[in-house]
Design a protein around this motif. Structure first.
Motif, PDB file in Angstrom:
ATOM      1  N   PHE A 201      26.825  74.844  41.920  1.00  0.00           N
ATOM      2  CA  PHE A 201      26.674  76.199  41.381  1.00  0.00           C
ATOM      3  C   PHE A 201      27.562  76.324  40.148  1.00  0.00           C
ATOM      4  O   PHE A 201      28.791  76.381  40.261  1.00  0.00           O
ATOM      5  CB  PHE A 201      27.080  77.241  42.426  1.00  0.00           C
ATOM      6  N   PHE A 202      26.947  76.359  38.986  1.00  0.00           N
ATOM      7  CA  PHE A 202      27.719  76.480  37.743  1.00  0.00           C
ATOM      8  C   PHE A 202      28.234  77.902  37.581  1.00  0.00           C
ATOM      9  O   PHE A 202      29.385  78.140  37.207  1.00  0.00           O
ATOM     10  CB  PHE A 202      26.832  76.106  36.551  1.00  0.00           C
ATOM     11  N   LEU A 203      27.374  78.871  37.871  1.00  0.00           N
ATOM     12  CA  LEU A 203      27.725  80.286  37.813  1.00  0.00           C
ATOM     13  C   LEU A 203      26.741  81.049  38.695  1.00  0.00           C
ATOM     14  O   LEU A 203      25.546  80.745  38.679  1.00  0.00           O
ATOM     15  CB  LEU A 203      27.642  80.805  36.369  1.00  0.00           C
ATOM     16  N   ALA A 260      20.180  80.783  42.368  1.00  0.00           N
ATOM     17  CA  ALA A 260      19.457  81.358  43.506  1.00  0.00           C
ATOM     18  C   ALA A 260      18.597  80.301  44.195  1.00  0.00           C
ATOM     19  O   ALA A 260      18.570  80.218  45.430  1.00  0.00           O
ATOM     20  CB  ALA A 260      18.598  82.527  43.046  1.00  0.00           C
ATOM     21  N   LEU A 261      17.918  79.492  43.406  1.00  0.00           N
ATOM     22  CA  LEU A 261      17.078  78.444  43.987  1.00  0.00           C
ATOM     23  C   LEU A 261      17.920  77.399  44.706  1.00  0.00           C
ATOM     24  O   LEU A 261      17.549  76.926  45.787  1.00  0.00           O
ATOM     25  CB  LEU A 261      16.224  77.793  42.896  1.00  0.00           C
ATOM     26  N   LEU A 262      19.057  77.043  44.122  1.00  0.00           N
ATOM     27  CA  LEU A 262      19.952  76.090  44.779  1.00  0.00           C
ATOM     28  C   LEU A 262      20.450  76.651  46.105  1.00  0.00           C
ATOM     29  O   LEU A 262      20.515  75.935  47.111  1.00  0.00           O
ATOM     30  CB  LEU A 262      21.138  75.777  43.872  1.00  0.00           C
ATOM     31  N   TYR A 263      20.803  77.931  46.112  1.00  0.00           N
ATOM     32  CA  TYR A 263      21.315  78.564  47.327  1.00  0.00           C
ATOM     33  C   TYR A 263      20.235  78.626  48.406  1.00  0.00           C
ATOM     34  O   TYR A 263      20.475  78.269  49.567  1.00  0.00           O
ATOM     35  CB  TYR A 263      21.825  79.966  47.002  1.00  0.00           C
ATOM     36  N   TYR A 264      19.057  79.086  48.034  1.00  0.00           N
ATOM     37  CA  TYR A 264      18.000  79.232  49.030  1.00  0.00           C
ATOM     38  C   TYR A 264      17.548  77.875  49.559  1.00  0.00           C
ATOM     39  O   TYR A 264      17.259  77.730  50.755  1.00  0.00           O
ATOM     40  CB  TYR A 264      16.819  80.003  48.445  1.00  0.00           C
ATOM     41  N   ARG A 265      17.506  76.867  48.704  1.00  0.00           N
ATOM     42  CA  ARG A 265      17.126  75.536  49.186  1.00  0.00           C
ATOM     43  C   ARG A 265      18.184  74.999  50.154  1.00  0.00           C
ATOM     44  O   ARG A 265      17.851  74.400  51.184  1.00  0.00           O
ATOM     45  CB  ARG A 265      16.964  74.587  47.993  1.00  0.00           C
ATOM     46  N   LEU A 319      14.223  71.175  40.327  1.00  0.00           N
ATOM     47  CA  LEU A 319      13.295  70.496  41.240  1.00  0.00           C
ATOM     48  C   LEU A 319      13.140  71.299  42.532  1.00  0.00           C
ATOM     49  O   LEU A 319      13.249  70.787  43.645  1.00  0.00           O
ATOM     50  CB  LEU A 319      13.762  69.075  41.547  1.00  0.00           C
ATOM     51  N   GLY A 320      12.883  72.579  42.332  1.00  0.00           N
ATOM     52  CA  GLY A 320      12.686  73.458  43.482  1.00  0.00           C
ATOM     53  C   GLY A 320      13.958  73.735  44.258  1.00  0.00           C
ATOM     54  O   GLY A 320      13.909  73.985  45.470  1.00  0.00           O
ATOM     55  N   GLY A 321      15.109  73.718  43.557  1.00  0.00           N
ATOM     56  CA  GLY A 321      16.382  74.010  44.214  1.00  0.00           C
ATOM     57  C   GLY A 321      17.077  72.798  44.795  1.00  0.00           C
ATOM     58  O   GLY A 321      18.099  72.938  45.473  1.00  0.00           O
ATOM     59  N   ARG A 322      16.567  71.593  44.512  1.00  0.00           N
ATOM     60  CA  ARG A 322      17.164  70.377  45.092  1.00  0.00           C
ATOM     61  C   ARG A 322      18.317  69.826  44.276  1.00  0.00           C
ATOM     62  O   ARG A 322      19.236  69.216  44.828  1.00  0.00           O
ATOM     63  CB  ARG A 322      16.099  69.294  45.272  1.00  0.00           C
ATOM     64  N   VAL A 323      18.289  69.995  42.957  1.00  0.00           N
ATOM     65  CA  VAL A 323      19.322  69.398  42.110  1.00  0.00           C
ATOM     66  C   VAL A 323      19.850  70.437  41.129  1.00  0.00           C
ATOM     67  O   VAL A 323      19.145  71.378  40.741  1.00  0.00           O
ATOM     68  CB  VAL A 323      18.777  68.179  41.332  1.00  0.00           C
ATOM     69  N   SER A 324      21.089  70.236  40.736  1.00  0.00           N
ATOM     70  CA  SER A 324      21.709  71.111  39.744  1.00  0.00           C
ATOM     71  C   SER A 324      21.641  70.443  38.384  1.00  0.00           C
ATOM     72  O   SER A 324      21.952  69.249  38.262  1.00  0.00           O
ATOM     73  CB  SER A 324      23.171  71.388  40.105  1.00  0.00           C
ATOM     74  N   PRO A 325      21.206  71.170  37.339  1.00  0.00           N
ATOM     75  CA  PRO A 325      21.199  70.576  35.991  1.00  0.00           C
ATOM     76  C   PRO A 325      22.606  70.091  35.599  1.00  0.00           C
ATOM     77  O   PRO A 325      23.611  70.574  36.101  1.00  0.00           O
ATOM     78  CB  PRO A 325      20.740  71.737  35.108  1.00  0.00           C
ATOM     79  N   THR A 326      22.639  69.166  34.691  1.00  0.00           N
ATOM     80  CA  THR A 326      23.903  68.603  34.240  1.00  0.00           C
ATOM     81  C   THR A 326      24.795  69.684  33.632  1.00  0.00           C
ATOM     82  O   THR A 326      24.334  70.524  32.862  1.00  0.00           O
ATOM     83  CB  THR A 326      23.658  67.501  33.188  1.00  0.00           C
ATOM     84  N   ARG A 327      26.077  69.678  33.999  1.00  0.00           N
ATOM     85  CA  ARG A 327      27.026  70.617  33.403  1.00  0.00           C
ATOM     86  C   ARG A 327      27.420  70.154  32.004  1.00  0.00           C
ATOM     87  O   ARG A 327      27.499  68.959  31.756  1.00  0.00           O
ATOM     88  CB  ARG A 327      28.313  70.713  34.272  1.00  0.00           C
ATOM     89  N   PRO A 328      27.776  71.101  31.115  1.00  0.00           N
ATOM     90  CA  PRO A 328      27.667  72.555  31.290  1.00  0.00           C
ATOM     91  C   PRO A 328      26.237  73.025  31.128  1.00  0.00           C
ATOM     92  O   PRO A 328      25.475  72.500  30.336  1.00  0.00           O
ATOM     93  CB  PRO A 328      28.552  73.099  30.173  1.00  0.00           C
ATOM     94  N   TRP A 329      25.879  74.055  31.911  1.00  0.00           N
ATOM     95  CA  TRP A 329      24.545  74.639  31.807  1.00  0.00           C
ATOM     96  C   TRP A 329      24.388  75.273  30.445  1.00  0.00           C
ATOM     97  O   TRP A 329      23.382  75.297  29.848  1.00  0.00           O
ATOM     98  CB  TRP A 329      24.344  75.678  32.898  1.00  0.00           C
TER      99      TRP A 329
END
Length: 329
Positions: A201-203, A260-265, A319-329
């Motif tokens: 979670f970046f933010l 939100a997608l990361l959290y819900y996944r 990818l539907g909440g499976r991965v976080s984009p590379t930081r920094p967003w």
């Protein structure tokens, strides 16, 4: 965190392009410390406005960490956690001003309530109005009530105003699901047991996820209204360029959707993440079609079109909440 604590509390402030309001925040913080043994740690997320230089020059007692890149809120606080030597850890946004008694009251409450792992105070806006300071965990129902405006239209309804607890008396302390990260006090032993922030979670949503893990481990989350914090809100977010900005909440829409997608996944599985995405896209599709009919509301139609586009983008990028984009967003 390592070794035995050597002071009452460690206050961790994550800074990003908020030099002048950060100065006011630190002034209010040091005025609120009183006779408590408190260390202050500022993790600067590669600010462009000389925030770190200001801290070094004006607040030499602060332990300053200059990150060469923007780590985001979760990872930057984890850096502060590793340095912290306090029995309790206090997270403080740079766009906050503490009431003089805030630190002492927060520590007194934690010492008197050993079952509390994490707690927050009463957040007041620029004009002294109450801000949401204690909330229910996100759910499909809660998202629907907020998205459709039912929560805002009927704030005194215990059911419709459930997410932000707008029905509750803000002067009453309560056990709650989660509290915003603008001001949070955390028991060191609880954090050692549960672990720090999930750095995916970046933010946004990082404090929701942390509170959820605390409660799952058996720790209580409390809202204490006698800890008063003035919160300006969204000051760091306003300095971010080129990312679409919410007109109704000072939120970076794309980042909010990713988180939100990361959290819900993570907590509700693929179906949960998919349902959240479909709910928001369906609502904004209906809103766009309705608003496009009248010239006076065509701006709303365009806003909803952009929101739907951003949700599709967030779904693809995570990818539907499976991965976080590379930081920094």
């Amino acid at each position: 965190m390592s070794g035995k604590p050597t002071c009452d509390a460690s206050v961790i402030v994550v800074s990003y392009n908020t030099r002048e309001i950060l100065r006011a925040c630190l002034d209010s913080l040091f005025a609120a410390i009183g006779n408590r043994q408190v260390e202050v740690i500022v993790v600067d997320n590669a600010s462009r406005d000389s925030s770190a230089d200001m801290i070094a020059e004006s607040f030499p007692e602060v332990r300053l960490v200059r990150s060469p890149t923007n780590l985001g809120f979760a990872a930057a606080n984890n850096v502060g956690f590793e340095l912290a030597r306090g029995r309790h850890l206090i997270l403080l946004n740079p766009d906050t001003l503490l009431a003089p008694e805030a630190i002492g009251r927060a520590l007194d409450h934690m010492e008197a309530n050993p079952g509390v792992g994490l707690a927050g105070g009463r957040l007041l806006g620029r004009s002294g109005e109450d801000e949401p300071s204690a909330r229910l965990f996100p759910s499909f129902l809660n998202e629907f009530l907020v998205l459709t405006g039912l929560a805002a239209r009927f704030p005194h309804s215990r059911f419709l105003g459930r997410f932000d607890r707008t029905w509750a008396d803000p002067a009453e302390p309560a056990v709650v699901d989660w509290v915003p990260g603008a001001f949070t006090i955390i028991r060191r032993d609880a954090l050692t047991e549960v672990g720090g922030f999930d750095e995916r979670f970046f933010l946004y949503y990082e404090e929701v996820d942390l509170c959820r893990r605390f409660k799952a481990a058996g720790w209580e989350i409390w809202y204490w209204p006698d800890i008063v914090v003035r919160h300006w809100g969204g000051e760091s977010s306003k300095t971010v360029e080129t990312v679409e900005f919410s007109s109704s909440g000072s939120q970076l829409v794309l980042w909010r959707m990713r988180s939100a997608l990361l959290y819900y996944r993570k907590h509700h599985g693929r179906l949960g993440a998919w349902s959240l995405a479909r709910l928001e896209m369906a609502w904004h599709t209906l809103r766009r079609l309705k608003a496009a009919v009248r010239p006076a509301t065509r701006a709303k139609a365009e806003e909803s079109r952009r929101v739907a586009v951003l949700m599709r983008r967030a779904w693809q990028e995570t990818l539907g909440g499976r991965v976080s984009p590379t930081r920094p967003w």
